[in-house]
Scaffold this motif. Sequence first.
Motif, PDB file in Angstrom:
ATOM      1  N   PRO A  28       0.758  -1.166  -0.132  1.00 26.51           N
ATOM      2  CA  PRO A  28       0.055   0.005  -0.171  1.00 26.51           C
ATOM      3  C   PRO A  28       0.772   1.231  -0.123  1.00 26.51           C
ATOM      4  CG  PRO A  28      -0.990  -1.663   1.440  1.00 26.51           C
ATOM      5  CD  PRO A  28       0.235  -2.228   1.091  1.00 26.51           C
ATOM      6  N   LEU A  29       1.770   1.145   0.821  1.00 23.70           N
ATOM      7  CA  LEU A  29       2.632   2.606   0.909  1.00 23.70           C
ATOM      8  C   LEU A  29       3.476   2.854  -0.523  1.00 23.70           C
ATOM      9  CD1 LEU A  29       3.495   4.933   2.730  1.00 23.70           C
ATOM     10  CD2 LEU A  29       5.363   3.729   3.428  1.00 23.70           C
ATOM     11  N   ALA A  30       3.933   1.729  -1.106  1.00 24.34           N
ATOM     12  CA  ALA A  30       4.509   1.902  -2.411  1.00 24.34           C
ATOM     13  C   ALA A  30       3.675   2.281  -3.393  1.00 24.34           C
ATOM     14  CB  ALA A  30       5.280   0.593  -2.875  1.00 24.34           C
ATOM     15  N   VAL A  31       2.181   1.998  -3.281  1.00 26.50           N
ATOM     16  CA  VAL A  31       1.156   2.328  -4.301  1.00 26.50           C
ATOM     17  C   VAL A  31       1.098   3.810  -4.210  1.00 26.50           C
ATOM     18  CG1 VAL A  31      -1.043   2.398  -5.069  1.00 26.50           C
ATOM     19  CG2 VAL A  31       0.259   0.170  -4.834  1.00 26.50           C
ATOM     20  N   ARG A  32       1.083   4.374  -2.837  1.00 27.09           N
ATOM     21  CA  ARG A  32       0.780   5.952  -2.384  1.00 27.09           C
ATOM     22  C   ARG A  32       2.141   6.591  -3.040  1.00 27.09           C
ATOM     23  NH1 ARG A  32       0.070   6.323   3.527  1.00 27.09           N
ATOM     24  NH2 ARG A  32      -1.203   4.338   3.166  1.00 27.09           N
ATOM     25  N   THR A  33       3.116   6.198  -2.727  1.00 28.62           N
ATOM     26  CA  THR A  33       4.270   6.817  -3.305  1.00 28.62           C
ATOM     27  C   THR A  33       4.303   6.946  -4.536  1.00 28.62           C
ATOM     28  OG1 THR A  33       5.623   6.008  -1.218  1.00 28.62           O
ATOM     29  CG2 THR A  33       6.881   6.892  -3.209  1.00 28.62           C
ATOM     30  N   VAL A  34       4.071   5.994  -5.445  1.00 25.52           N
ATOM     31  CA  VAL A  34       4.131   5.945  -6.782  1.00 25.52           C
ATOM     32  C   VAL A  34       2.882   6.950  -7.361  1.00 25.52           C
ATOM     33  CG1 VAL A  34       3.417   4.756  -8.957  1.00 25.52           C
ATOM     34  CG2 VAL A  34       4.944   3.893  -7.306  1.00 25.52           C
ATOM     35  N   LEU A  35       1.706   6.699  -6.914  1.00 25.31           N
ATOM     36  CA  LEU A  35       0.735   7.665  -7.157  1.00 25.31           C
ATOM     37  C   LEU A  35       0.787   9.201  -7.085  1.00 25.31           C
ATOM     38  CD1 LEU A  35      -2.472   5.695  -6.098  1.00 25.31           C
ATOM     39  CD2 LEU A  35      -1.993   6.351  -8.308  1.00 25.31           C
ATOM     40  N   SER A  36       1.728   9.492  -5.811  1.00 28.62           N
ATOM     41  CA  SER A  36       1.954  11.017  -5.782  1.00 28.62           C
ATOM     42  C   SER A  36       3.023  11.325  -6.659  1.00 28.62           C
ATOM     43  CB  SER A  36       2.545  10.790  -4.172  1.00 28.62           C
ATOM     44  OG  SER A  36       3.192  12.134  -3.772  1.00 28.62           O
ATOM     45  N   ARG A  37       3.902  10.707  -6.886  1.00 36.54           N
ATOM     46  CA  ARG A  37       4.867  10.757  -8.065  1.00 36.54           C
ATOM     47  C   ARG A  37       4.300  11.088  -9.261  1.00 36.54           C
ATOM     48  NH1 ARG A  37      10.209   7.336  -8.941  1.00 36.54           N
ATOM     49  NH2 ARG A  37      10.640   8.711  -7.205  1.00 36.54           N
ATOM     50  N   ILE A  38       3.492  10.205  -9.770  1.00 40.88           N
ATOM     51  CA  ILE A  38       2.645  10.434 -11.094  1.00 40.88           C
ATOM     52  C   ILE A  38       1.883  11.863 -11.000  1.00 40.88           C
ATOM     53  CG2 ILE A  38       1.189   9.407 -12.582  1.00 40.88           C
ATOM     54  CD1 ILE A  38       2.067   6.798 -11.705  1.00 40.88           C
ATOM     55  N   ARG A  39       1.241  11.917 -10.048  1.00 37.58           N
ATOM     56  CA  ARG A  39       0.231  13.203 -10.043  1.00 37.58           C
ATOM     57  C   ARG A  39       1.131  14.392 -10.185  1.00 37.58           C
ATOM     58  NH1 ARG A  39      -0.310  13.345  -4.403  1.00 37.58           N
ATOM     59  NH2 ARG A  39      -2.014  11.776  -4.667  1.00 37.58           N
ATOM     60  N   ARG A  40       2.303  14.509  -9.352  1.00 42.62           N
ATOM     61  CA  ARG A  40       3.238  15.643  -9.740  1.00 42.62           C
ATOM     62  C   ARG A  40       3.671  15.869 -11.434  1.00 42.62           C
ATOM     63  NH1 ARG A  40       5.502  13.688  -4.944  1.00 42.62           N
ATOM     64  NH2 ARG A  40       7.272  13.134  -6.180  1.00 42.62           N
ATOM     65  N   ALA A  42       2.336  14.475 -13.928  1.00 42.60           N
ATOM     66  CA  ALA A  42       1.198  14.395 -14.789  1.00 42.60           C
ATOM     67  C   ALA A  42       0.425  15.959 -14.950  1.00 42.60           C
ATOM     68  CB  ALA A  42       0.176  13.192 -14.665  1.00 42.60           C
ATOM     69  N   ARG A  43       0.414  16.519 -13.801  1.00 46.51           N
ATOM     70  CA  ARG A  43      -0.454  17.525 -13.464  1.00 46.51           C
ATOM     71  C   ARG A  43      -0.210  18.707 -14.682  1.00 46.51           C
ATOM     72  NH1 ARG A  43      -0.165  19.481  -8.086  1.00 46.51           N
ATOM     73  NH2 ARG A  43      -1.345  17.461  -7.491  1.00 46.51           N
ATOM     74  N   ASN A  44       1.129  18.897 -14.821  1.00 42.81           N
ATOM     75  CA  ASN A  44       1.734  19.967 -15.771  1.00 42.81           C
ATOM     76  C   ASN A  44       1.415  19.462 -17.159  1.00 42.81           C
ATOM     77  OD1 ASN A  44       2.073  21.844 -13.712  1.00 42.81           O
ATOM     78  ND2 ASN A  44       4.132  21.019 -13.325  1.00 42.81           N
ATOM     79  N   ARG A  45       1.796  18.116 -17.528  1.00 41.87           N
ATOM     80  CA  ARG A  45       1.695  17.762 -18.798  1.00 41.87           C
ATOM     81  C   ARG A  45       0.477  17.505 -19.258  1.00 41.87           C
ATOM     82  NH1 ARG A  45       6.323  14.726 -16.672  1.00 41.87           N
ATOM     83  NH2 ARG A  45       8.243  15.349 -17.911  1.00 41.87           N
ATOM     84  N   LEU A  46      -0.524  16.978 -18.407  1.00 40.35           N
ATOM     85  CA  LEU A  46      -2.024  16.722 -18.900  1.00 40.35           C
ATOM     86  C   LEU A  46      -3.023  17.669 -18.674  1.00 40.35           C
ATOM     87  CD1 LEU A  46      -1.702  12.813 -17.884  1.00 40.35           C
ATOM     88  CD2 LEU A  46      -1.069  13.754 -20.098  1.00 40.35           C
ATOM     89  N   ASP A  49      -7.589  17.785 -14.888  1.00 42.61           N
ATOM     90  CA  ASP A  49      -8.753  17.011 -15.347  1.00 42.61           C
ATOM     91  C   ASP A  49      -8.358  15.335 -15.769  1.00 42.61           C
ATOM     92  OD1 ASP A  49     -11.769  16.436 -15.453  1.00 42.61           O
ATOM     93  OD2 ASP A  49     -10.970  15.825 -17.573  1.00 42.61           O
ATOM     94  N   CYS A  50      -7.353  15.363 -16.674  1.00 46.69           N
ATOM     95  CA  CYS A  50      -7.126  14.130 -17.305  1.00 46.69           C
ATOM     96  C   CYS A  50      -6.020  13.403 -16.120  1.00 46.69           C
ATOM     97  CB  CYS A  50      -6.137  14.537 -18.457  1.00 46.69           C
ATOM     98  SG  CYS A  50      -5.804  12.952 -19.268  1.00 46.69           S
ATOM     99  N   ALA A  51      -5.216  14.305 -15.552  1.00 43.43           N
ATOM    100  CA  ALA A  51      -4.396  13.761 -14.355  1.00 43.43           C
ATOM    101  C   ALA A  51      -5.024  13.207 -13.357  1.00 43.43           C
ATOM    102  CB  ALA A  51      -3.390  14.717 -14.040  1.00 43.43           C
ATOM    103  N   ALA A  52      -6.071  13.954 -12.864  1.00 39.84           N
ATOM    104  CA  ALA A  52      -6.994  13.293 -11.652  1.00 39.84           C
ATOM    105  C   ALA A  52      -7.567  11.800 -12.107  1.00 39.84           C
ATOM    106  CB  ALA A  52      -8.091  14.315 -11.486  1.00 39.84           C
ATOM    107  N   ARG A  53      -8.225  11.900 -13.497  1.00 34.45           N
ATOM    108  CA  ARG A  53      -8.771  10.581 -14.224  1.00 34.45           C
ATOM    109  C   ARG A  53      -7.746   9.502 -14.210  1.00 34.45           C
ATOM    110  NH1 ARG A  53     -10.184  11.529 -19.038  1.00 34.45           N
ATOM    111  NH2 ARG A  53      -9.635  13.567 -19.210  1.00 34.45           N
ATOM    112  N   MET A  54      -6.597   9.768 -14.554  1.00 36.39           N
ATOM    113  CA  MET A  54      -5.498   8.820 -14.684  1.00 36.39           C
ATOM    114  C   MET A  54      -5.228   8.277 -13.205  1.00 36.39           C
ATOM    115  SD  MET A  54      -1.868   8.819 -16.442  1.00 36.39           S
ATOM    116  CE  MET A  54      -0.915   9.861 -15.347  1.00 36.39           C
ATOM    117  N   GLU A  55      -5.044   9.162 -12.303  1.00 33.07           N
ATOM    118  CA  GLU A  55      -4.636   8.988 -10.696  1.00 33.07           C
ATOM    119  C   GLU A  55      -5.916   8.105 -10.157  1.00 33.07           C
ATOM    120  OE1 GLU A  55      -3.687  10.885  -6.685  1.00 33.07           O
ATOM    121  OE2 GLU A  55      -4.111  11.983  -8.242  1.00 33.07           O
TER     122      GLU A  55
END
Length: 157
Positions: A28-40, A42-46, A49-55
């Motif tokens: 669970p903690l590794a998933v949370r860490t990965v999602l946090s990294r992806i959120r940071r 993806a937000r600027n690139r996508l 809205d798209c970043a939130a749907r992907m997350e």
Amino acid sequence: MQPDLADRQSARCGRKAWKIRLRFRARPLAVRTVLSRIRRQARNRLGPDCAARMELALAEVLNNVVEHGYCGRQTGPIDLTIKPVTGGILCRIVDAGWPMPDLRVPEGRLPDLDVAFQDLPEGGWGWALVRGTVSGLRYRRNRGRNVVVFRIPLTPA
């Protein structure tokens, strides 16, 4: 970074193509860490809205791998690849957990909502959320590994 998070990542900034590749333990903690990294990233690139749907879609699928795929087994690796494709973002998740029931993605029907509030089920919402957020959802079992692939449209359906 988590000690059990082995990172294989490549990304190019700006308008050029980017790709994220990660390998991490099904915890669970590794998933949370990965999602946090992806959120940071993806937000600027996508866009938000798209970043939130992907997350949302990734959180549901990755947490299902942790909770159900490796249930009763020693935890194992999850490989995640995210890359842009025409009109969206392609996500690919590979794990060595238990196969999905009947070797297919659950239908994802919402639970019966015609009940008293206190009788609403706690679970059973995830695959309906995933199916309502992504397109091209596919699953296969290949050489003892689960492969889930889906596309996040750049604009909501």
